[in-house]
Design a protein around this motif. Structure first.
Motif, PDB file in Angstrom:
ATOM      1  N   PRO A 262       0.820  -1.217   0.000  1.00  0.00           N
ATOM      2  CA  PRO A 262       0.000   0.000   0.000  1.00  0.00           C
ATOM      3  C   PRO A 262       0.856   1.269   0.000  1.00  0.00           C
ATOM      4  N   VAL A 263       1.989   1.247   0.730  1.00  0.00           N
ATOM      5  CA  VAL A 263       2.841   2.435   0.768  1.00  0.00           C
ATOM      6  C   VAL A 263       3.444   2.677  -0.611  1.00  0.00           C
ATOM      7  N   TRP A 264       3.861   1.590  -1.259  1.00  0.00           N
ATOM      8  CA  TRP A 264       4.409   1.720  -2.614  1.00  0.00           C
ATOM      9  C   TRP A 264       3.367   2.338  -3.549  1.00  0.00           C
ATOM     10  N   LEU A 265       2.128   1.825  -3.454  1.00  0.00           N
ATOM     11  CA  LEU A 265       1.074   2.329  -4.341  1.00  0.00           C
ATOM     12  C   LEU A 265       0.844   3.827  -4.102  1.00  0.00           C
ATOM     13  N   PHE A 266       0.811   4.201  -2.820  1.00  0.00           N
ATOM     14  CA  PHE A 266       0.601   5.609  -2.473  1.00  0.00           C
ATOM     15  C   PHE A 266       1.703   6.492  -3.067  1.00  0.00           C
ATOM     16  N   THR A 267       2.974   6.105  -2.840  1.00  0.00           N
ATOM     17  CA  THR A 267       4.052   6.973  -3.344  1.00  0.00           C
ATOM     18  C   THR A 267       4.076   6.956  -4.870  1.00  0.00           C
ATOM     19  N   TYR A 268       3.730   5.811  -5.466  1.00  0.00           N
ATOM     20  CA  TYR A 268       3.764   5.730  -6.929  1.00  0.00           C
ATOM     21  C   TYR A 268       2.726   6.657  -7.555  1.00  0.00           C
ATOM     22  N   VAL A 269       1.518   6.636  -6.999  1.00  0.00           N
ATOM     23  CA  VAL A 269       0.451   7.475  -7.561  1.00  0.00           C
ATOM     24  C   VAL A 269       0.748   8.951  -7.321  1.00  0.00           C
ATOM     25  N   MET A 270       1.192   9.294  -6.112  1.00  0.00           N
ATOM     26  CA  MET A 270       1.456  10.703  -5.809  1.00  0.00           C
ATOM     27  C   MET A 270       2.623  11.228  -6.642  1.00  0.00           C
ATOM     28  N   ARG A 271       3.622  10.382  -6.866  1.00  0.00           N
ATOM     29  CA  ARG A 271       4.791  10.861  -7.610  1.00  0.00           C
ATOM     30  C   ARG A 271       4.571  10.778  -9.109  1.00  0.00           C
ATOM     31  N   GLY A 272       3.537  10.052  -9.530  1.00  0.00           N
ATOM     32  CA  GLY A 272       3.306   9.878 -10.964  1.00  0.00           C
ATOM     33  C   GLY A 272       2.296  10.840 -11.556  1.00  0.00           C
ATOM     34  N   THR A 273       1.722  11.724 -10.724  1.00  0.00           N
ATOM     35  CA  THR A 273       0.726  12.657 -11.244  1.00  0.00           C
ATOM     36  C   THR A 273       1.138  14.085 -10.893  1.00  0.00           C
ATOM     37  N   PRO A 274       0.738  15.075 -11.717  1.00  0.00           N
ATOM     38  CA  PRO A 274       1.146  16.451 -11.456  1.00  0.00           C
ATOM     39  C   PRO A 274       0.475  17.017 -10.206  1.00  0.00           C
ATOM     40  N   LEU A 275       1.241  17.786  -9.438  1.00  0.00           N
ATOM     41  CA  LEU A 275       0.730  18.418  -8.222  1.00  0.00           C
ATOM     42  C   LEU A 275      -0.472  19.310  -8.536  1.00  0.00           C
ATOM     43  N   LEU A 276      -0.403  20.007  -9.666  1.00  0.00           N
ATOM     44  CA  LEU A 276      -1.504  20.913 -10.044  1.00  0.00           C
ATOM     45  C   LEU A 276      -2.810  20.137 -10.170  1.00  0.00           C
ATOM     46  N   VAL A 277      -2.750  18.962 -10.801  1.00  0.00           N
ATOM     47  CA  VAL A 277      -3.952  18.151 -11.006  1.00  0.00           C
ATOM     48  C   VAL A 277      -4.451  17.614  -9.660  1.00  0.00           C
ATOM     49  N   GLN A 278      -3.514  17.200  -8.791  1.00  0.00           N
ATOM     50  CA  GLN A 278      -3.905  16.737  -7.458  1.00  0.00           C
ATOM     51  C   GLN A 278      -4.636  17.842  -6.700  1.00  0.00           C
ATOM     52  N   LEU A 279      -4.093  19.047  -6.793  1.00  0.00           N
ATOM     53  CA  LEU A 279      -4.692  20.173  -6.070  1.00  0.00           C
ATOM     54  C   LEU A 279      -6.087  20.481  -6.620  1.00  0.00           C
ATOM     55  N   PHE A 280      -6.237  20.476  -7.940  1.00  0.00           N
ATOM     56  CA  PHE A 280      -7.545  20.752  -8.546  1.00  0.00           C
ATOM     57  C   PHE A 280      -8.556  19.668  -8.171  1.00  0.00           C
ATOM     58  N   MET A 281      -8.068  18.414  -8.117  1.00  0.00           N
ATOM     59  CA  MET A 281      -8.952  17.305  -7.780  1.00  0.00           C
ATOM     60  C   MET A 281      -9.571  17.525  -6.404  1.00  0.00           C
ATOM     61  N   VAL A 282      -8.771  18.007  -5.456  1.00  0.00           N
ATOM     62  CA  VAL A 282      -9.276  18.209  -4.106  1.00  0.00           C
ATOM     63  C   VAL A 282     -10.042  19.533  -4.009  1.00  0.00           C
ATOM     64  N   TYR A 283      -9.446  20.618  -4.508  1.00  0.00           N
ATOM     65  CA  TYR A 283     -10.042  21.937  -4.309  1.00  0.00           C
ATOM     66  C   TYR A 283     -11.331  22.102  -5.114  1.00  0.00           C
ATOM     67  N   HIS A 284     -11.283  21.778  -6.403  1.00  0.00           N
ATOM     68  CA  HIS A 284     -12.496  21.902  -7.214  1.00  0.00           C
ATOM     69  C   HIS A 284     -13.352  20.644  -7.145  1.00  0.00           C
ATOM     70  N   GLY A 285     -12.671  19.501  -6.937  1.00  0.00           N
ATOM     71  CA  GLY A 285     -13.345  18.220  -7.113  1.00  0.00           C
ATOM     72  C   GLY A 285     -14.256  17.785  -5.983  1.00  0.00           C
ATOM     73  N   LEU A 286     -13.856  18.099  -4.739  1.00  0.00           N
ATOM     74  CA  LEU A 286     -14.629  17.552  -3.611  1.00  0.00           C
ATOM     75  C   LEU A 286     -16.076  18.022  -3.601  1.00  0.00           C
ATOM     76  N   ALA A 287     -16.322  19.229  -4.151  1.00  0.00           N
ATOM     77  CA  ALA A 287     -17.682  19.781  -4.127  1.00  0.00           C
ATOM     78  C   ALA A 287     -18.653  18.932  -4.937  1.00  0.00           C
ATOM     79  N   GLN A 288     -18.099  18.037  -5.766  1.00  0.00           N
ATOM     80  CA  GLN A 288     -18.949  17.202  -6.612  1.00  0.00           C
ATOM     81  C   GLN A 288     -19.800  16.244  -5.780  1.00  0.00           C
ATOM     82  N   PHE A 289     -19.309  15.876  -4.592  1.00  0.00           N
ATOM     83  CA  PHE A 289     -19.989  14.841  -3.810  1.00  0.00           C
ATOM     84  C   PHE A 289     -20.900  15.464  -2.758  1.00  0.00           C
TER      85      PHE A 289
END
Lengths: 234, 229
Positions: free
Chosen positions: A53-80
Motif C-alpha cells: 500500500p505504501v508503494w502504491l501511495f508513493t507511486y500514484v502521488m509521484r506519478g501525477t502532477p501536483l496541479l492536477v492533485q490540487l484541482f482534484m481536491v479543491y475543485h473536485g470535492l464539491a462534486q460529492f
C-alpha cells in the motif's frame, strides 16, 4: 527600464505573501516529515501487505502532477453531496486546507521514498551488531537504523524541502495569496513583468540558496562522522 | 464515458504530448550545449552555463514560465515596435515549450555533463590515436556510452517535465488540464475529470518508466552489475 516605484508600492504585499508561502511550506513539510518516517519503515518491510500500500501511495502521488492533485481536491470535492453536507465542509472548501492536504500528501510520498532509500543503505554490519547485542526490532529502529538513516537522508531531504518551497507557487491557482499570486496581481495591475515576476523570481532565488545554506550547516553538524579526514584516518 | 467528453480530453492529451515532446527536444539541445559549455576550456562559456543552471535551480518553474511568457511578450513587442512590425502575439505553445525546454535543459546539462565525465578519458584518446576525427569520436565512442550513464538522470528529468507540462494550462494552452476544467464547468463533475487526467498522467509516467528501463538495459548489454549476496 525597471520602474522602482511599482516595486516599492508592492513590497508590503510581497512581505504578506512571503508569510503565506513560508507558512504553507512549514505546515506541509512539518506534517510530511511526521508521516513519512513510519511510512518509510513500512516501505522497507519484507511483507508485501505492509510495503504494497505504501508503494502504491508513493507511486500514484509521484506519478501525477501536483496541479492536477490540487484541482482534484479543491475543485473536485464539491462534486460529492456527502462531502458538501458533512460537518467538515467549511474546512474542506477552504483553499488553505486543500493546499495543505495536497502538499502534505505530495511531500510525504517523496520524503518516504528518500527515507526508505536511506534505510536500505544501512551497512548490514550495523544491523548484525545490533541483533547480536539482543536488541529488539523496535530498539534497533529507534537507536540504530533511524538515527543514521535520517542523517544520511539530509542532503536529499534538503533538496525536497526546496522543491516543496518552489511547489507552493502552485497554490496561487487556488486563490491563496502567496508570493506568486502577489506577483500575478502586480502584473495584471501594471503589465510590468520584470517588476512582478522578476521580483518574485529574485525572492525565490534568495530563499532557495538561503535554505540550501542552512541545510549545509545542519549537514556539517549531523554528518561530521562521515567527513573524510585530512590524514585519511577516521 | 465521461459524459461524452472523452474525445475532448483525449484531444487535450494530444496537445499535452506535443508540448512535452517539443519541450524535451528543446531541453536536449540546451542540455547538450550546456554540458559542452560546462566542460569547455573557455572560462566565459563555463560561467554562462553556471549562471544558467544556478538561476533555473533557484526559481520555481511556474514563475519562470510566467516571467518568460509575459516578459517575452513585452520584450518582443518592444522589438517589433522599434522595427515597425506592429503588434506580435506570442503563441502560447511556443512560449510554453520554449520555457519548459529552457528550464529542463538546465537539468539535462548536469545529467549530460556527468554522463560524459563517466566515460574514461582514455577511450576518447584511443579514438583520436586511431585517427578518428572529433566528430567520429563523439558519434562512435562518447555518445553510445553516454546514453547508458545519462538514462537515470534523463528519466528523472523527463518525468518531472511531463508533470510540469500541466502548468501550461495556466498560460492559456489548451492541454488536458484545460479541457478537464472546461468539461468540469459544463458537467459540474470536476472530480471525475481531474481524476481522469491524473490517471492519464499516471499511465504516461508508467509507460515512460518501463520504456526507459528497456532502453537502459539495451545500452547496458555487456556491463556487469554488482550482485548483492
Amino acid at each position: 527600464m525597471i520602474d522602482w516605484s511599482i516595486i516599492a508600492e508592492a513590497l508590503p504585499a510581497f512581505a504578506e505573501g512571503l508569510k503565506t508561502t513560508m507558512m504553507l511550506l512549514a505546515i506541509s513539510c512539518g506534517a510530511g516529515l511526521v508521516l513519512s518516517v513510519p511510512l518509510a519503515v513500512a516501505r522497507v518491510s519484507p511483507h508485501r501487505a505492509v510495503w504494497g500500500p505504501v508503494w502504491l501511495f508513493t507511486y500514484v502521488m509521484r506519478g501525477t502532477p501536483l496541479l492536477v492533485q490540487l484541482f482534484m481536491v479543491y475543485h473536485g470535492l464539491a462534486q460529492f453531496e456527502a462531502v458538501r453536507e458533512s460537518f467538515a465542509w467549511p474546512a474542506l472548501r477552504s483553499p488553505w486546507f486543500c493546499a495543505w492536504l495536497v502538499f502534505t500528501l505530495n511531500t510525504t510520498a517523496y520524503t518516504t521514498e528518500i527515507f526508505a532509500g536511506a534505510l536500505r543503505a544501512t551497512p548490514s554490519g550495523e544491523l548484525e551488531a545490533a541483533r547480536s547485542l539482543g536488541m529488539s526490532e523496535a530498539t534497533i529502529y529507534r537507536r540504530i537504523l533511524l538515527p543514521s538513516a535520517l542523517r544520511r537522508a539530509l542532503p536529499q531531504y534538503g533538496n525536497e524541502v526546496v522543491m516543496m518551497m518552489h511547489a507552493t507557487a502552485i497554490a496561487s491557482t487556488v486563490t491563496l495569496v502567496e508570493i506568486t499570486r502577489v506577483a500575478r496581481d502586480v502584473y495584471y495591475n501594471h503589465f510590468a513583468p520584470l517588476e512582478s515576476f522578476g521580483v518574485v523570481a529574485v525572492i525565490y532565488f534568495v530563499l532557495t540558496f538561503g535554505m540550501a545554506g542552512l541545510f549545509k550547516l545542519v549537514e556539517r553538524r549531523a554528518l561530521r562522522h562521515l567527513r573524510p579526514t585530512a590524514s585519511g584516518v577516521a | 464515458m465521461l459524459h461524452g467528453y472523452l474525445p475532448a480530453i483525449l484531444g487535450g492529451l494530444q496537445s499535452t504530448l506535443a508540448v512535452a515532446a517539443t519541450s524535451l527536444a528543446i531541453a536536449c539541445v540546451f542540455g547538450i550545449l550546456g554540458a559542452a559549455a560546462k566542460l569547455s576550456a573557455s572560462r566565459a562559456a563555463r560561467t554562462v552555463a553556471g549562471v544558467y543552471t544556478t538561476i533555473i535551480r533557484g526559481v520555481p518553474d511556474l514563475v519562470l514560465m510566467l516571467l518568460i511568457f509575459y516578459g517575452g511578450q513585452i520584450a518582443i513587442n518592444r522589438l517589433a515596435d522599434a522595427a515597425g512590425w506592429g503588434y506580435v502575439d506570442i503563441n502560447p505553445f511556443i512560449a510554453g515549450t520554449a520555457t519548459l525546454g529552457f528550464i529542463f535543459g538546465a537539468f539535462l546539462t548536469e545529467t549530460f555533463r556527468g554522463a560524459i565525465l563517466a566515460i574514461p578519458r582514455g577511450q576518447m584518446e584511443a579514438g583520436q590515436a586511431f585517427g578518428l576525427s572529433r566528430g567520429q569520436v563523439m558519434r562512435r565512442i562518447t555518445l553510445p556510452q553516454m546514453v547508458r550513464h545519462a538514462i537515470p538522470g534523463f528519466t528523472n528529468s523527463w518525468l518531472v517535465m511531463l508533470k510540469a507540462s500541466a502548468l501550461v494550462s495556466i498560460i492559456g494552452l489548451d492541454d488536458m488540464v484545460h479541457r478537464a476544467s472546461l468539461a468540469s464547468a459544463a458537467t459540474r463533475q470536476p472530480f471525475t475529470f481531474y481524476a481522469a487526467v491524473a490517471l492519464i498522467y499516471l499511465a504516461l509516467t508508467t509507460i515512460s518508466i518501463l520504456g526507459l528501463r528497456w532502453v537502459e538495459a539495451r545500452y547496458s548489454l555487456g556491463v556487469r552489475k554488482v550482485e548483492f549476496k
